[in-house]
Design a protein around this motif. Structure first.
Motif, short mmCIF file in Angstrom:
data_model
loop_
_atom_site.label_atom_id
_atom_site.label_comp_id
_atom_site.label_asym_id
_atom_site.label_seq_id
_atom_site.Cartn_x
_atom_site.Cartn_y
_atom_site.Cartn_z
N ILE A 33 0.61 -1.15 -0.31
CA ILE A 33 -0.33 0.11 -0.11
C ILE A 33 0.92 1.07 0.15
CG2 ILE A 33 -1.61 1.11 1.16
CD1 ILE A 33 -2.64 -1.92 2.50
N ALA A 34 0.37 2.04 -0.92
CA ALA A 34 1.46 3.57 -0.90
C ALA A 34 0.39 4.72 -0.78
CB ALA A 34 2.18 3.73 -2.38
N ASP A 35 1.22 5.51 -0.25
CA ASP A 35 0.49 6.90 0.01
C ASP A 35 0.98 7.89 -1.11
OD1 ASP A 35 -0.54 9.58 0.82
OD2 ASP A 35 -0.38 9.46 2.70
N PRO A 36 1.16 7.96 -2.45
CA PRO A 36 1.82 9.14 -3.23
C PRO A 36 1.69 10.00 -2.97
CG PRO A 36 -0.54 8.51 -4.24
CD PRO A 36 -0.22 6.82 -2.96
N GLU A 37 0.98 11.07 -2.35
CA GLU A 37 0.95 12.15 -1.98
C GLU A 37 0.94 12.45 -0.22
OE1 GLU A 37 -2.94 14.37 -3.88
OE2 GLU A 37 -2.67 12.76 -5.44
N GLY A 38 1.20 11.83 -0.05
CA GLY A 38 1.56 11.88 2.39
C GLY A 38 0.16 12.40 2.46
N ALA A 39 -0.12 12.35 3.90
CA ALA A 39 -0.52 13.27 4.38
C ALA A 39 -2.09 12.07 4.70
CB ALA A 39 -0.85 14.51 4.19
N GLN A 40 -2.14 11.07 3.62
CA GLN A 40 -3.25 10.32 3.83
C GLN A 40 -3.91 9.21 4.73
OE1 GLN A 40 -6.68 11.12 2.14
NE2 GLN A 40 -6.84 9.07 3.60
N ALA A 91 -16.66 -5.55 12.08
CA ALA A 91 -14.86 -5.95 11.86
C ALA A 91 -14.49 -4.90 13.04
CB ALA A 91 -14.18 -6.59 10.03
N ASP A 92 -12.77 -4.71 12.46
CA ASP A 92 -11.83 -3.82 12.85
C ASP A 92 -10.58 -3.70 12.17
OD1 ASP A 92 -10.41 -5.90 14.65
OD2 ASP A 92 -9.92 -5.08 16.18
N ALA A 93 -9.82 -2.61 11.89
CA ALA A 93 -8.82 -2.32 11.18
C ALA A 93 -7.69 -1.35 12.20
CB ALA A 93 -9.60 -1.30 9.83
N ALA A 94 -6.49 -2.19 10.77
CA ALA A 94 -5.22 -1.85 11.44
C ALA A 94 -4.84 0.14 10.83
CB ALA A 94 -3.81 -2.79 11.05
N ALA A 95 -4.42 0.22 11.33
CA ALA A 95 -3.98 2.29 10.63
C ALA A 95 -2.56 1.86 10.83
CB ALA A 95 -4.07 3.06 11.72
N VAL A 96 -3.02 2.42 8.82
CA VAL A 96 -1.24 2.18 8.57
C VAL A 96 -1.04 3.11 8.59
CG1 VAL A 96 -0.32 1.46 5.89
CG2 VAL A 96 -2.23 -0.63 6.74
N PHE A 97 -1.86 4.14 7.54
CA PHE A 97 -0.55 5.59 7.69
C PHE A 97 -1.83 6.90 7.85
CE2 PHE A 97 -0.10 3.79 2.90
CZ PHE A 97 1.47 3.46 3.22
N GLY A 98 -1.11 7.66 8.64
CA GLY A 98 -1.98 8.38 9.71
C GLY A 98 -1.51 9.97 9.16
N ALA A 99 -1.91 11.27 9.66
CA ALA A 99 -2.23 12.02 8.73
C ALA A 99 -0.82 13.06 8.57
CB ALA A 99 -2.73 13.58 9.82
N ALA A 105 5.00 7.10 1.23
CA ALA A 105 5.47 6.01 1.84
C ALA A 105 4.60 4.92 1.63
CB ALA A 105 4.70 7.02 3.85
N THR A 106 5.38 3.81 1.96
CA THR A 106 4.78 2.84 1.69
C THR A 106 4.96 1.90 2.46
OG1 THR A 106 6.89 1.67 0.57
CG2 THR A 106 5.30 2.99 -0.95
N ALA A 107 3.77 0.88 2.72
CA ALA A 107 3.73 -0.17 4.12
C ALA A 107 3.34 -1.65 2.92
CB ALA A 107 2.73 0.01 4.98
#
Length: 758
Positions: A33-40, A91-99, A105-107
């Motif tokens: 998973i990638a956050d190309p623009e950041g802060a997402q 269901a719950d989820a894992a927080a991968v990226f934050g603000a 950023a990638t995971a």
């Protein structure tokens, strides 16, 4: 590996900002998973094969968060979850990226067993004066079972299907579709052709087979093959519309010839090769349709084209895995579809694969759309309707796909010329939501823009707007646009192309600048209110707080923040800018408020003769005003001086910017220039038509129109700097027909810009 084509077992997907993506995974499948623009922010939920929450599917990827805080993702996501027995409320989820995640950023995660992953990009509505839009996540799935024989699964159905059939290569099927039913023809693996033919059931029952006829269709639509929009229907020999094209994610098909035949393979040295025409004969026999040596058909995903000598050429299909065409039955039909068996040429990329056919009932509803990609290897995005579409579509059915959005072309009430005069004499309203909005924020935001734009950004005050260009290192243009300064470290770039944001983001990363570049196009609709009476209309509806300029005091290339119809009304950002050469404004709002903004402007404008305006009239206005357009006056091979916007290049600033050295050299040694022409003869030349001096071609037309106010044909043309005329514009091959042309100063209309400055 050719760019744009994934390796076997590699799937690229996107999660739109505020949306979600559901993926079936096998044991060992890898998820990046990638956050190309950041802060997402990003959330990752996992479920076992039975649909139960399985937090351990990817180990322990991070802190947990409840899914009920994430958006639902729409009916299609809910239906997909229901088919898998997944209950999102439990269901719950894992927080991968934050603000605070950095751009890019990638995971990565690896599934320990078969299951389902849900990736969410949470985010709500953004206020027009805010700069925190939810942005997309990119997802890459690498299948553990990948290999030369790896085959992808069909994508999720668009809705519950009445019929869902796989056609293996070298096979054909017959199926019935009721009037109003939907037919999806899906290329599962990519680069696989499918012949399609449809017969009127009523005509068959009368013993008169009437099917899609290529010649009738081309004659009725004026195109080689129909596409979503006005020219979307396939016709029979009786000129009866049989099917309508509603969606197309590929954009490259064929109507030139026949389904493959036994004679073709025999001529190529493969007698007895299975072929689509024989397969169609077998399927058609129960319907008493006579056999044919070759079947005329719509060859979906088949890549043929006519060259400059009008010869038919063949290449590998453009279709990628999951591409599809969605049709709607205009009457009761008997349909035939194939999966082409050709393995001796590029027809199917030398590797025939399956086709999936799905039929959905008439009760379903699907939007019209074509596909476009931001980059060659990006996942396709479908044409969208703007927030103003419910209002504009009530006034016209004429829409054009422009930069990924449906925008009105013309409104029948006024017509293009009537809309033009409304803008010149009264006021006009046009939906321009396809413009790209890019938020540039952070401590180095000014440094980034100073490095990338040709204008001196440091001279821009808060509340001001500046027109500028964005160039490559060699001086060719990427885009043009307007830059608004919302704060000391806050800017909004409004432009025409996605390449702008990509270039800004790549430059920030390459230079280690502390800045975020976030796209906000989907969070900001914009409508242009243009014309000499636009200020009076805006004054009647715009409320501004005491510390912001009011409508009647807003200067040229300035913006203000306010609300429509009082301090509790929809929030808007209003800039005194436009694309018509008239006094005018652009209003930016969230899509949820677009209808209210449109209604308020229309109501206030009614006493002033306000008219809705489309792209056809806008093109007349902008050519008269000498305003440039991407793909016409400029491209990556054209510098701002050649495009006629040299005023937007600040070579006196001491700061360097990308392309400066090349632009200094180009200015010192110009090769081409943009000129205005007035043409005789009354015919409007086409873009690219040659400009001649005697026998020598010295340039080409970039834009042309018939000017209602000037009473003749005008054009913008790029010519050699040494060419002095007299000029002629050549049509056809440049020698069969010539039109005299004389140079004219441009802007053609109001060259001193007294009206726009009023």
């Amino acid at each position: 590996m050719r760019r744009g084509l994934s390796a076997p077992g590699v799937e690229r997907r996107r999660v739109p900002g505020g949306g979600a993506l559901l993926l079936d995974l096998g044991a060992g499948d890898r998820l990046e998973i990638a956050d190309p623009e950041g802060a997402q922010p990003a959330l990752l939920a996992s479920f076992d094969a039975a649909g139960a929450s399985a937090p351990g599917l990817f180990g322990a990827p991070g802190p947990r968060a409840r899914l009920d805080a994430a958006p639902a993702g729409g009916d299609r996501l809910r239906a997909a979850c229901l088919r898998r027995g997944i209950d999102l409320t439990r269901a719950d989820a894992a927080a991968v990226f934050g603000a605070e995640s950095p751009p890019g950023a990638t995971a990565s995660f690896t599934a320990t067993e078969a299951g389902v992953a849900l990736i969410v990009a949470p985010g709500g509505a953004m206020a027009p004066d805010a700069q925190t839009p939810p942005t997309e996540l990119r997802v890459v799935v690498t299948r553990a079972a990948a290999g030369p024989s790896f085959r992808r699964r069909p994508t999720e159905p668009l809705a519950d299907a009445m019929l869902d059939i796989r056609i293996d290569p070298g096979r054909a099927i017959a199926y019935e579709v009721p009037k109003g039913g939907w037919i999806q023809i899906l290329d599962v693996q990519g680069r696989e052709c499918s012949d399609f033919q449809a017969f009127s059931r009523r005509a068959l029952d009368r013993g008169r087979p009437r099917e899609i006829d290529p010649t009738a269709t081309r004659s009725m639509t004026g195109g080689l093959y129909p596409a979503p929009g006005l020219g979307a229907k396939f016709f029979s020999q009786d000129l009866e519309p049989l099917v309508e094209v509603v969606r197309d994610t590929c954009g490259r098909h064929d109507m030139f010839g026949l389904a493959c035949t036994a004679r073709y393979y025999a001529a190529m040295g493969y007698p007895g090769h299975v072929n689509c025409s024989d397969n169609l004969n077998l399927q058609a026999a129960p319907w008493s349709i006579p056999e044919r040596e070759g079947w005329p058909a719509v060859n979906f995903f088949y890549n043929t084209a006519l060259d400059e000598a009008l010869q038919i050429g063949l290449d590998e299909p453009w279709s990628r895995p999951g591409d599809y065409v969605l049709l709607r039955a205009m009457t009761d039909l008997v349909c035939f579809s194939t999966a082409c068996p050709s393995d001796i040429d590029a027809t199917n990329g030398f590797d025939p694969t399956e086709i999936q056919v799905r039929v959905h009932g008439p009760q379903e509803r699907f939007s019209r759309a074509t596909a476009w990609r931001k980059t060659p290897d990006a996942e396709p995005e479908m044409t969208k309707e703007t927030g103003f579409h419910p209002r504009t579509s009530a006034l016209t059915e004429s829409f054009a796909a422009y930069n990924g959005f449906w925008l009105p072309s013309v409104f029948p009430g006024e017509g293009a010329v009537g809309e033009y005069w409304a803008c010149r004499e009264r006021a006009a309203l046009i939906d321009l939501s396809a413009l790209r909005k890019v938020e540039v924020i952070g401590p180095d935001a000014e440094n980034l823009l100073q490095l990338c734009l040709t204008r001196d950004v440091r001279r821009l005050s808060v509340g001001q707007v500046s027109y500028s260009a964005l160039c490559f290192e060699h001086g060719g243009m990427i885009d043009d646009g307007t830059l608004a300064r919302l704060g000391p470290d806050n800017f909004r770039w409004i432009c025409g192309a996605d390449d702008s944001a990509l270039h800004l983001r790549e430059t920030a990363g390459a230079h280690g600048l502390d800045a975020w570049v976030k796209t906000s196009t989907d969070q900001l609709c914009n409508v242009a209110l243009q014309g000499p009476l636009s200020r009076d209309i805006l004054k009647a509806v715009l409320w501004t707080p005491p510390d912001r300029p009011a409508a009647d005091s807003l200067g040229w290339f300035r913006f203000t923040v306010g609300r429509i119809a009082g301090w509790e009304g929809p929030a808007v950002v209003v800039s005194r800018t436009g694309y018509t050469g008239e006094l005018g404004y652009e209003l930016f709002c969230h899509p949820r408020d677009a209808e209210a903004v449109w209604d308020a402007l229309r109501e206030a404008g009614a006493p002033h003769g306000l008219a809705a305006m489309g792209l056809e009239a806008l093109d007349m206005l902008r050519i008269e005003a000498g305003l440039v357009a991407a793909g016409a006056e400029f491209c990556s091979r054209t510098d701002p001086f050649e495009a006629g916007i040299g005023f937007a290049v600040s070579l006196k600033t001491p700061d360097d910017f990308i392309g400066r050295a090349a632009l200094e050299a180009r200015k010192a040694h110009p090769q081409r220039r943009l000129i205005g022409l007035r043409l005789g003869g009354g015919r409007i030349p086409g873009r690219g038509d040659g400009v001649f001096t005697g026998r020598a071609q010295v340039g080409e037309i970039t834009s042309a129109t018939r000017s209602p106010s000037l009473g003749g044909v005008i054009a913008l043309a790029r010519v050699d700097v040494a060419a002095a005329g007299p000029f002629e514009v050549g049509r056809l091959d440049g020698f069969m027909e010539r039109a005299p042309a004389e140079t004219a100063p441009f802007p053609f209309y109001d060259p001193e810009k007294t009206r726009v400055r009023a």
